[in-house]
Design a protein around this motif. Structure first.
Motif, PDB file in Angstrom:
ATOM      1  N   SER A   1     104.436 -24.552 -25.192  1.00  0.00           N
ATOM      2  CA  SER A   1     103.100 -24.711 -25.768  1.00  0.00           C
ATOM      3  C   SER A   1     102.651 -23.396 -26.404  1.00  0.00           C
ATOM      4  O   SER A   1     103.199 -22.323 -26.100  1.00  0.00           O
ATOM      5  CB  SER A   1     102.093 -25.122 -24.694  1.00  0.00           C
ATOM      6  OG  SER A   1     101.900 -24.057 -23.769  1.00  0.00           O
TER       7      SER A   1
ATOM      8  N   GLY B   1      99.853 -21.982 -25.769  1.00  0.00           N
ATOM      9  CA  GLY B   1      99.271 -21.199 -24.680  1.00  0.00           C
ATOM     10  C   GLY B   1     100.309 -20.397 -23.916  1.00  0.00           C
ATOM     11  O   GLY B   1     100.135 -19.197 -23.676  1.00  0.00           O
ATOM     12  N   LYS B   2     101.394 -21.038 -23.531  1.00  0.00           N
ATOM     13  CA  LYS B   2     102.465 -20.360 -22.776  1.00  0.00           C
ATOM     14  C   LYS B   2     103.116 -19.274 -23.648  1.00  0.00           C
ATOM     15  O   LYS B   2     103.386 -18.164 -23.183  1.00  0.00           O
ATOM     16  CB  LYS B   2     103.510 -21.381 -22.322  1.00  0.00           C
ATOM     17  CG  LYS B   2     104.686 -20.812 -21.583  1.00  0.00           C
ATOM     18  CD  LYS B   2     104.398 -20.677 -20.118  1.00  0.00           C
ATOM     19  CE  LYS B   2     105.650 -20.323 -19.349  1.00  0.00           C
ATOM     20  NZ  LYS B   2     105.611 -20.832 -17.995  1.00  0.00           N
TER      21      LYS B   2
ATOM     22  N   LEU C   1      95.906 -24.689 -27.755  1.00  0.00           N
ATOM     23  CA  LEU C   1      96.786 -24.010 -26.800  1.00  0.00           C
ATOM     24  C   LEU C   1      97.781 -24.942 -26.120  1.00  0.00           C
ATOM     25  O   LEU C   1      98.858 -24.508 -25.734  1.00  0.00           O
ATOM     26  CB  LEU C   1      95.959 -23.266 -25.748  1.00  0.00           C
ATOM     27  CG  LEU C   1      95.215 -22.036 -26.252  1.00  0.00           C
ATOM     28  CD1 LEU C   1      94.293 -21.480 -25.164  1.00  0.00           C
ATOM     29  CD2 LEU C   1      96.173 -20.959 -26.742  1.00  0.00           C
ATOM     30  N   GLN C   2      97.451 -26.226 -25.992  1.00  0.00           N
ATOM     31  CA  GLN C   2      98.366 -27.164 -25.332  1.00  0.00           C
ATOM     32  C   GLN C   2      99.408 -27.740 -26.291  1.00  0.00           C
ATOM     33  O   GLN C   2     100.362 -28.381 -25.855  1.00  0.00           O
ATOM     34  CB  GLN C   2      97.573 -28.292 -24.682  1.00  0.00           C
ATOM     35  CG  GLN C   2      96.715 -27.780 -23.550  1.00  0.00           C
ATOM     36  CD  GLN C   2      96.055 -28.895 -22.768  1.00  0.00           C
ATOM     37  OE1 GLN C   2      96.404 -30.055 -22.910  1.00  0.00           O
ATOM     38  NE2 GLN C   2      95.106 -28.528 -21.929  1.00  0.00           N
TER      39      GLN C   2
ATOM     40  N   GLN D   1      96.336 -17.200 -16.949  1.00  0.00           N
ATOM     41  CA  GLN D   1      96.154 -18.647 -17.091  1.00  0.00           C
ATOM     42  C   GLN D   1      96.984 -19.196 -18.249  1.00  0.00           C
ATOM     43  O   GLN D   1      97.476 -20.320 -18.172  1.00  0.00           O
ATOM     44  CB  GLN D   1      94.674 -18.983 -17.297  1.00  0.00           C
ATOM     45  CG  GLN D   1      93.836 -18.779 -16.054  1.00  0.00           C
ATOM     46  CD  GLN D   1      92.350 -18.913 -16.336  1.00  0.00           C
ATOM     47  OE1 GLN D   1      91.856 -18.490 -17.377  1.00  0.00           O
ATOM     48  NE2 GLN D   1      91.637 -19.498 -15.385  1.00  0.00           N
ATOM     49  N   LEU D   2      97.160 -18.406 -19.283  1.00  0.00           N
ATOM     50  CA  LEU D   2      97.983 -18.853 -20.410  1.00  0.00           C
ATOM     51  C   LEU D   2      99.417 -19.113 -19.964  1.00  0.00           C
ATOM     52  O   LEU D   2     100.067 -20.040 -20.443  1.00  0.00           O
ATOM     53  CB  LEU D   2      97.961 -17.817 -21.544  1.00  0.00           C
ATOM     54  CG  LEU D   2      96.639 -17.658 -22.287  1.00  0.00           C
ATOM     55  CD1 LEU D   2      96.710 -16.481 -23.250  1.00  0.00           C
ATOM     56  CD2 LEU D   2      96.263 -18.931 -23.025  1.00  0.00           C
TER      57      LEU D   2
ATOM     58  N   PHE E   1     100.341 -22.677 -18.831  1.00  0.00           N
ATOM     59  CA  PHE E   1     100.450 -23.794 -19.764  1.00  0.00           C
ATOM     60  C   PHE E   1     101.887 -24.312 -19.779  1.00  0.00           C
ATOM     61  O   PHE E   1     102.817 -23.620 -19.372  1.00  0.00           O
ATOM     62  CB  PHE E   1     100.037 -23.362 -21.179  1.00  0.00           C
ATOM     63  CG  PHE E   1      98.559 -23.420 -21.426  1.00  0.00           C
ATOM     64  CD1 PHE E   1      97.998 -24.493 -22.106  1.00  0.00           C
ATOM     65  CD2 PHE E   1      97.723 -22.412 -20.996  1.00  0.00           C
ATOM     66  CE1 PHE E   1      96.635 -24.550 -22.347  1.00  0.00           C
ATOM     67  CE2 PHE E   1      96.359 -22.454 -21.224  1.00  0.00           C
ATOM     68  CZ  PHE E   1      95.815 -23.530 -21.901  1.00  0.00           C
ATOM     69  N   LYS E   2     102.037 -25.515 -20.268  1.00  0.00           N
ATOM     70  CA  LYS E   2     103.344 -26.166 -20.362  1.00  0.00           C
ATOM     71  C   LYS E   2     104.310 -25.307 -21.186  1.00  0.00           C
ATOM     72  O   LYS E   2     103.913 -24.670 -22.158  1.00  0.00           O
ATOM     73  CB  LYS E   2     103.151 -27.548 -21.010  1.00  0.00           C
ATOM     74  CG  LYS E   2     104.372 -28.431 -20.997  1.00  0.00           C
ATOM     75  CD  LYS E   2     104.041 -29.824 -21.511  1.00  0.00           C
ATOM     76  CE  LYS E   2     103.845 -29.754 -23.006  1.00  0.00           C
ATOM     77  NZ  LYS E   2     103.691 -31.023 -23.670  1.00  0.00           N
TER      78      LYS E   2
END
Length: 161
Positions: free
Chosen positions: A45, A47-48, A141-142, A37-38, A41-42
């Motif tokens: 970011s 998260g990514k 995370l974003q 799921q990470l 992310f955009k």
């Protein structure tokens, strides 16, 4: 000899990490996101970037210890044992205090004293950064990773309108 010292510290880590989580992290909930799921992310970011870190190294998230991996991204320290110790010095310089951290500093310094100059630099680097060890990174995370990192490192980031 260095290989034997590495094996010793790795053994200590494997034994102590589980107990540390059970004793000190039992009230902390695990993140709601998976490694996969990470990656959704955009781009750029946190998260990514974290998802790519897990993918690149073939790591899985350790429940209740997710912030530790963000520390690697922010500090730019690898996951080698020497860099793990240096990162703990950076966190100590940043103001983090825990029995586990102090144990790592003590044992790491005794087992690998030849890296003390590197540890000292990490401590100073941590002192010069904005406090970040206590942040709730899951809620960030974003955010753009580079901007977050620049903010923590107290670099000026250009504002684009």
């Amino acid at each position: 000899m260095k290989n034997l010292r590495l094996k010793f510290l790795l053994f200590i880590y494997q034994v102590s990490q589980k107990h540390y989580r059970l004793i000190f992290k039992r009230k902390k909930r695990k993140w709601v996101f998976t490694e996969e799921q990470l990656l959704l992310f955009k781009d750029d970011s946190l998260g990514k970037t974290l998802g790519e870190f897990y993918k690149k190294h073939g790591f899985r998230m350790i429940p209740q210890m997710e912030n530790h991996d963000v520390y690697h991204l922010i500090s730019e320290y690898s996951t080698s044992m020497i860099d793990e110790i240096a990162m703990q010095y950076l966190l100590f310089g940043n103001g983090k205090r825990s029995a586990y951290l102090l144990g790592v500093l003590l044992l790491g310094t005794i087992v690998f004293p030849e890296y003390f100059s590197q540890y000292k630099k990490a401590f100073i680097k941590g002192k010069n950064m904005r406090r970040f060890y206590h942040l709730d990174f899951e809620s960030l995370l974003q955010q753009n990773f580079q901007q977050l990192k620049d903010f923590i490192e107290q670099k000026s980031t250009p504002v684009l309108f």
